[in-house]
Design an enzyme around this catalytic site. Structure first.
Site, short mmCIF file in Angstrom:
data_model
loop_
_atom_site.label_atom_id
_atom_site.label_comp_id
_atom_site.label_asym_id
_atom_site.label_seq_id
_atom_site.Cartn_x
_atom_site.Cartn_y
_atom_site.Cartn_z
N SER A 128 46.68 -3.65 -6.69
CA SER A 128 45.64 -4.63 -5.88
C SER A 128 44.68 -5.29 -6.93
CB SER A 128 44.81 -3.42 -5.08
OG SER A 128 43.36 -4.23 -4.90
N GLU A 130 41.92 -5.29 -6.66
CA GLU A 130 40.59 -4.58 -7.13
C GLU A 130 40.46 -3.70 -8.31
OE1 GLU A 130 37.77 -3.79 -5.22
OE2 GLU A 130 38.13 -5.78 -4.57
N TYR A 152 38.50 3.29 -4.74
CA TYR A 152 39.92 2.58 -4.19
C TYR A 152 40.84 1.86 -5.55
CZ TYR A 152 43.16 -0.91 -2.51
OH TYR A 152 44.19 -1.58 -2.07
P1 GDR Z 1 38.62 -6.38 0.10
O1 GDR Z 1 38.69 -6.73 1.72
O2 GDR Z 1 37.66 -5.23 0.12
O3 GDR Z 1 38.66 -7.48 -0.70
O4 GDR Z 1 40.12 -5.57 0.15
P2 GDR Z 1 37.55 -7.12 2.94
O5 GDR Z 1 38.12 -7.86 4.04
O6 GDR Z 1 37.14 -5.71 3.39
O7 GDR Z 1 36.34 -7.85 2.23
C1 GDR Z 1 36.44 -8.96 1.59
C2 GDR Z 1 35.12 -9.42 1.27
O8 GDR Z 1 34.39 -9.89 2.35
C3 GDR Z 1 32.94 -9.32 2.15
N1 GDR Z 1 32.39 -8.98 3.44
C4 GDR Z 1 32.70 -8.31 4.44
N2 GDR Z 1 33.87 -7.25 4.19
C5 GDR Z 1 33.98 -6.63 5.57
N3 GDR Z 1 34.98 -5.61 5.55
N4 GDR Z 1 33.23 -6.70 6.60
C6 GDR Z 1 32.10 -7.57 6.54
O9 GDR Z 1 31.58 -7.86 7.76
C7 GDR Z 1 31.76 -8.45 5.56
N5 GDR Z 1 30.89 -9.52 5.15
C8 GDR Z 1 31.17 -9.62 4.08
C9 GDR Z 1 33.24 -8.10 1.26
O10 GDR Z 1 31.83 -7.65 0.77
C10 GDR Z 1 34.28 -8.60 0.38
O11 GDR Z 1 33.55 -8.92 -0.50
C11 GDR Z 1 41.20 -5.91 0.61
C12 GDR Z 1 42.08 -4.92 0.91
O12 GDR Z 1 43.19 -5.39 1.67
C13 GDR Z 1 42.35 -4.09 -0.13
O13 GDR Z 1 43.35 -3.05 0.18
C14 GDR Z 1 43.36 -5.03 -1.16
O14 GDR Z 1 43.64 -4.31 -2.21
C15 GDR Z 1 42.60 -6.03 -1.54
O15 GDR Z 1 41.96 -6.79 -0.50
C16 GDR Z 1 43.04 -6.87 -2.39
#
Ligand code: GDR
Length: 339
Positions: A128, A130, A152
């Site tokens: 990932s 990450e 993670y």
């Molecule tokens: P991520 O995905 O953590 O990058 O991991 P996520 O969609 O959860 O977050 C992306 C970005 O959005 C911001 N954010 C929010 N996130 C969520 N979930 N909910 C909200 O309301 C929100 N508002 C803003 C977060 O802060 C973040 O910056 C995904 C997963 O699929 C992992 O398993 C994978 O390894 C990586 O992508 C690459």
């Protein structure tokens, strides 16, 4: 004879697209799924429903190394894709012991089983972006130092090193795909993209009035999962095992995603989205943008779905599904759960 592939995490977003892709390529596709998923397939295997009867499912917990070995010994796959993991980054803070233990142990169990019973099998590990965490440079490629900032990310980096060790020390054909964010209508609702596409669809149909989001300035490099599983397969078709970054190379903010999704349904996002500081992630990583030149050059891979197309595909799929479910409800038929 058909080539055989085993997928862990078959019921997830990537597992379902990979299975579909491999079936189209003429593979016999085996998947490891939890017993409770087999007991309620409509709920737990909804992503696989259109081609479920073409798959061979094995009930197995990945906590059980003996079970994994016996399935591999029976199937004798040419390829093994290890996708199963706790993958929601935010939960990894709340439950760091469980996430780290499960993500590292299952990778070790599957690799050890491959080495023991099918050492000629080609192995893919789902790494990932990450793993880069607070990367010193942007965009990130295979030479960028890893600096994970979440439990993670640490667990994925550990899995990467274990995979590399099995490749170097035990001569397994083992590769890690360092995948940046990849989305689709099959994404779970906890991830920001599907949370937005689903809410935009519901708001346009008058079923929801507001969408609460965290950091709107967070930048991500988003692609379509169906494109990214193609890269997984390409990695295992090379002469030598190696690690590859898979990314679109273009970053967008969460705000841009919301703006594009609401535009798709003819609405102004500003009227419906509000920021909830409780949803902010701490610590947020530096902007992650992938440099996938190596995948493009050596694998001949390129994404086929643009950011705008991805958002449109997701919103339209949510609209269609919500309308289908309402029609099914008014006719007294239950639809498959999709979240
Ligand atoms: P991520 O995905 O953590 O990058 O991991 P996520 O969609 O959860 O977050 C992306 C970005 O959005 C911001 N954010 C929010 N996130 C969520 N979930 N909910 C909200 O309301 C929100 N508002 C803003 C977060 O802060 C973040 O910056 C995904 C997963 O699929 C992992 O398993 C994978 O390894 C990586 O992508 C690459």
């Amino acid at each position: 004879m058909k080539p055989k592939a085993v997928i862990t995490g078959l019921a997830g977003q990537d597992g379902s697209y990979l299975a579909e892709f491999l079936l189209e390529k003429g593979y016999e596709v085996h998947g490891l799924v939890r017993r409770d998923a087999l007991e309620s397939p409509e709920d737990k295997l909804w992503r696989l429903q259109p081609f479920l009867s073409d798959l061979i499912l094995h009930a197995s917990s990945l906590d059980n190394p003996g079970g994994i070995s016996s399935i591999l010994a029976k199937v004798k796959p040419r390829e093994c894709y290890h996708l199963a993991a706790h993958s929601f980054v935010n939960y990894s803070f709340e439950d760091d012991f469980a996430v780290m233990a499960a993500n590292l142990n299952t990778t070790l169990f599957v690799l050890a089983a491959v080495r023991e019973v099918v050492p000629e099998c080609r192995f893919y590990f789902a790494g990932s972006s990450e793993m880069f965490g607070n990367a010193p440079v942007s965009p990130q490629n295979e030479s960028t130092p890893f600096n994970p900032r979440t439990p993670y990310g640490i667990s994925k980096l550990a899995g990467f090193h274990v995979t590399k060790t099995y490749r170097d020390a035990h001569r397994l054909f083992a590769c890690t795909g360092i995948l940046f964010n990849h989305e689709s209508p099959r994404r779970g609702l906890e991830y920001v993209t599907r949370k937005i596409s689903h809410a935009a669809a519901r708001i346009s149909l008058g079923r929801q009035s507001q969408l609460r989001l965290g950091n709107l300035d967070a930048l991500r490099d988003w692609g379509h999962s169906a494109d990214y599983v193609r890269a997984m397969w390409l990695m295992l078709q090379q002469d030598r095992p190696d690690d590859y970054v898979v990314a679109s190379g273009v970053a967008h903010t969460v705000r841009e995603f919301a703006e594009t999704a609401f535009r798709e349904v003819g609405l102004d996002w500003k009227k419906f989205v509000c920021v909830d500081p409780q949803l902010y992630r701490s610590p947020e990583t530096r902007p992650l943008t992938g440099d996938s030149s190596k995948s493009r050059t050596k694998l001949g891979w390129a994404p086929s779905v643009s950011f705008e197309e991805l958002v449109s595909i997701m919103v339209q799929a949510d609209l269609k599904e919500i309308n289908r479910r309402s029609a099914a409800c008014s006719n007294g038929i239950h639809g498959f759960a999709r979240d």
